[in-house]
Design a protein around this motif. Structure first.
Motif, PDB file in Angstrom:
ATOM      1  N   ALA A 112      -0.883   0.117   2.569  1.00  0.00           N
ATOM      2  CA  ALA A 112      -1.377  -1.071   1.879  1.00  0.00           C
ATOM      3  C   ALA A 112      -2.630  -0.722   1.091  1.00  0.00           C
ATOM      4  N   GLY A 113      -2.910  -1.531   0.086  1.00  0.00           N
ATOM      5  CA  GLY A 113      -4.092  -1.315  -0.739  1.00  0.00           C
ATOM      6  C   GLY A 113      -3.763  -0.581  -2.013  1.00  0.00           C
ATOM      7  N   GLY A 114      -4.721  -0.592  -2.936  1.00  0.00           N
ATOM      8  CA  GLY A 114      -4.502   0.027  -4.232  1.00  0.00           C
ATOM      9  C   GLY A 114      -3.892  -0.951  -5.216  1.00  0.00           C
ATOM     10  N   HIS A 115      -3.784  -0.513  -6.461  1.00  0.00           N
ATOM     11  CA  HIS A 115      -3.343  -1.390  -7.544  1.00  0.00           C
ATOM     12  C   HIS A 115      -2.335  -0.648  -8.419  1.00  0.00           C
ATOM     13  N   LEU A 116      -1.215  -1.283  -8.681  1.00  0.00           N
ATOM     14  CA  LEU A 116      -0.154  -0.772  -9.548  1.00  0.00           C
ATOM     15  C   LEU A 116      -0.059  -1.661 -10.773  1.00  0.00           C
ATOM     16  N   ILE A 117       0.086  -1.039 -11.949  1.00  0.00           N
ATOM     17  CA  ILE A 117       0.338  -1.776 -13.188  1.00  0.00           C
ATOM     18  C   ILE A 117       1.682  -1.347 -13.739  1.00  0.00           C
ATOM     19  N   VAL A 138       0.093  -4.071  -1.630  1.00  0.00           N
ATOM     20  CA  VAL A 138      -0.379  -3.422  -2.859  1.00  0.00           C
ATOM     21  C   VAL A 138      -0.530  -4.490  -3.943  1.00  0.00           C
ATOM     22  N   ALA A 139      -1.635  -4.482  -4.655  1.00  0.00           N
ATOM     23  CA  ALA A 139      -1.819  -5.407  -5.778  1.00  0.00           C
ATOM     24  C   ALA A 139      -1.000  -4.901  -6.962  1.00  0.00           C
ATOM     25  N   VAL A 140      -0.216  -5.774  -7.554  1.00  0.00           N
ATOM     26  CA  VAL A 140       0.653  -5.384  -8.669  1.00  0.00           C
ATOM     27  C   VAL A 140       0.409  -6.307  -9.851  1.00  0.00           C
ATOM     28  N   THR A 141       0.171  -5.720 -11.006  1.00  0.00           N
ATOM     29  CA  THR A 141       0.022  -6.466 -12.254  1.00  0.00           C
ATOM     30  C   THR A 141       1.218  -6.178 -13.147  1.00  0.00           C
ATOM     31  N   PHE A 142       1.866  -7.241 -13.638  1.00  0.00           N
ATOM     32  CA  PHE A 142       3.001  -7.103 -14.544  1.00  0.00           C
ATOM     33  C   PHE A 142       2.548  -7.476 -15.952  1.00  0.00           C
ATOM     34  N   LEU A 143       2.480  -6.505 -16.845  1.00  0.00           N
ATOM     35  CA  LEU A 143       2.105  -6.769 -18.233  1.00  0.00           C
ATOM     36  C   LEU A 143       3.261  -7.461 -18.947  1.00  0.00           C
ATOM     37  N   ARG A 161      -8.218  -1.567 -13.058  1.00  0.00           N
ATOM     38  CA  ARG A 161      -9.248  -1.865 -12.074  1.00  0.00           C
ATOM     39  C   ARG A 161      -9.716  -0.562 -11.429  1.00  0.00           C
ATOM     40  N   PRO A 162     -10.851  -0.565 -10.768  1.00  0.00           N
ATOM     41  CA  PRO A 162     -11.311   0.661 -10.108  1.00  0.00           C
ATOM     42  C   PRO A 162     -10.322   1.227  -9.098  1.00  0.00           C
ATOM     43  N   ASP A 163      -9.477   0.358  -8.497  1.00  0.00           N
ATOM     44  CA  ASP A 163      -8.525   0.836  -7.497  1.00  0.00           C
ATOM     45  C   ASP A 163      -7.111   1.033  -8.061  1.00  0.00           C
ATOM     46  N   THR A 164      -6.964   1.024  -9.402  1.00  0.00           N
ATOM     47  CA  THR A 164      -5.650   1.258  -9.997  1.00  0.00           C
ATOM     48  C   THR A 164      -5.234   2.704  -9.767  1.00  0.00           C
ATOM     49  N   LYS A 165      -4.129   2.902  -9.082  1.00  0.00           N
ATOM     50  CA  LYS A 165      -3.649   4.252  -8.783  1.00  0.00           C
ATOM     51  C   LYS A 165      -2.592   4.729  -9.775  1.00  0.00           C
ATOM     52  N   LEU A 166      -1.765   3.805 -10.236  1.00  0.00           N
ATOM     53  CA  LEU A 166      -0.608   4.206 -11.037  1.00  0.00           C
ATOM     54  C   LEU A 166      -0.299   3.147 -12.078  1.00  0.00           C
ATOM     55  N   VAL A 167       0.089   3.618 -13.272  1.00  0.00           N
ATOM     56  CA  VAL A 167       0.639   2.770 -14.325  1.00  0.00           C
ATOM     57  C   VAL A 167       2.048   3.280 -14.613  1.00  0.00           C
TER      58      VAL A 167
END
Length: 400
Positions: A112-117, A138-143, A161-167
């Motif tokens: 858990a944790g981190g950010h995916l775009i 996991v935080a997920v942003t959908f463009l 974001r500072p915790d974005t791991k992967l795009v």
């Protein structure tokens, strides 16, 4: 859902014969316009596969037969690497684009944790693991795309974001053909400290693929999209990066993908990709002419609307038959012998509105009344003309 789903492929314009277990034959005249779902194996791929399949060894075995299979496996990998302009050690062989996408997303977020775009118009092989990760914390942003299916690079910059791991953004969309500016998007992701992955499954042999100049960290490919065999995929991992494996066992593929390696499949994939990349400029021009011809034939009809972008991949065209019943539309095209899809082939049988078309603002009714036609180097102008006429007839019949 695909029309012609119950028919085996034969060369375009010829009589296909499907022989079920009963032995009864059903001759059908087939116009195959579903290359985005799968490209029929080329003569080069079939020959290469048959040659390699005659070698009985397991590539992991140390005896002579095993080493002969290993030689074919690595020859195929070398051909793939040369066609993509990368080092062979950066390519992992696996089962297809879906596994490659899942490998990158799930391995990038082991807890858990981190950010995916990602974007709302990705293939389900990216969206499904993204939603799975979201359910695990996991935080997920959908463009969201613009009306033509483009992802604005500034939208990505603002989402970091500072915790974005992967795009993860695909190169060419499989339903409307929109092509994303991968190099620019990767640069923005890296500036924010994130890794960048692209699903480039629909690109080889049609669009230029330059992984090194794009500076992506990961990329997914699937051989059956360029005329190689089904069930053969590739994952590119930039040198110096590591991913934890999803499959554990014998430690094949440098430990990233355990399981007996498909030497015939990889050998056929390599030789067919080399051929496809060598012909890419001619193929692109041919597909562009076909796409433009079909669009011109249909653009004068008020009840038919194009969804694909003229600046996108020429492999794909998408049309909505306004007011038509979607299922009836596919059935009427099937009866006419024209093989097309409603959205992605991976959603076949669902008859749900395409998430890509919904993201572009189409209503559920219009999305369901939409068909995707996709082309290959074997497609002829005569088939395009016949398909256009068949689509207009099917649209009229499907509004009754």
């Amino acid at each position: 859902m695909s029309a012609c789903a119950a028919i085996t492929f034969s060369p375009c314009g010829s009589t296909a014969k499907t022989t079920p277990p009963s032995g009864r034959e059903f001759p059908r005249l087939v116009i195959y316009l579903d290359y985005a779902a799968t490209h029929p194996m080329t003569a080069t791929a079939l020959s290469a596969y048959a040659h390699a399949a005659a070698v009985p060894g397991n590539p992991a075995s140390i005896h002579a037969a095993g080493q002969a299979a290993r030689e074919l496996l690595e020859e195929g990998r070398a051909a793939l690497a040369a066609a993509l302009g990368v080092h062979p050690l950066t390519l992992t062989a696996l089962s297809g684009g879906t596994e490659a996408d899942n490998q990158v997303l799930l391995s990038s977020f082991p807890g858990a944790g981190g950010h995916l775009i990602t974007s709302s118009i990705e293939h389900s092989a990216v969206l499904a693991p993204a939603r799975f990760l979201a359910a695990r914390g996991v935080a997920v942003t959908f463009l969201e795309p613009d009306a033509s299916g483009q992802i604005d690079p500034e939208q990505l910059r603002e989402a970091l974001r500072p915790d974005t791991k992967l795009v993860s953004i695909h190169h060419a969309n499989n339903e409307i053909g929109a092509v994303q500016p991968i190099a620019e998007l990767a640069e923005i992701a890296h500036a924010g400290g994130a890794k960048f992955h692209t699903d480039a499954v629909q690109s080889p042999g049609v669009l230029p693929v330059d992984l090194l100049s794009w500076k992506v960290d990961y990329a997914s490919f699937s051989a059956h999209k360029w005329g190689g065999p089904l069930g053969v995929g590739l994952l590119y991992v930039r040198r110096g990066l590591d991913l934890p494996p999803l499959l554990l066992g014998g430690g094949q593929e440098k430990g990233l993908r355990s399981g007996t390696q498909n030497a015939p499949g990889l050998y056929a994939a390599g030789l067919s990709l080399r051929e496809a990349v060598a012909a890419q400029l001619q193929t692109h021009a041919h597909l562009r002419a076909l796409n433009d011809r079909l669009t011109a034939r249909l653009s004068g009809h008020a009840n038919v609307r194009a969804n694909h972008t003229p600046a996108g991949s020429p492999k794909v065209a998408s049309f909505t038959a306004l007011g038509a019943d979607g299922e009836a539309l596919l059935m009427n095209l099937d009866f006419a012998g024209v093989c097309v899809s409603a959205g992605s082939a991976c959603s076949a049988g669902t008859m749900q509105p395409s998430h890509v078309l919904s993201a572009l603002g189409l209503s559920d009714a219009d999305a369901l009344a939409t068909v995707r036609l996709s082309f290959g180097f074997q497609t002829t102008t005569g088939e395009i003309d016949e398909a256009a006429s068949a689509l207009l007839r099917a649209a009229t019949a499907s509004r009754a």
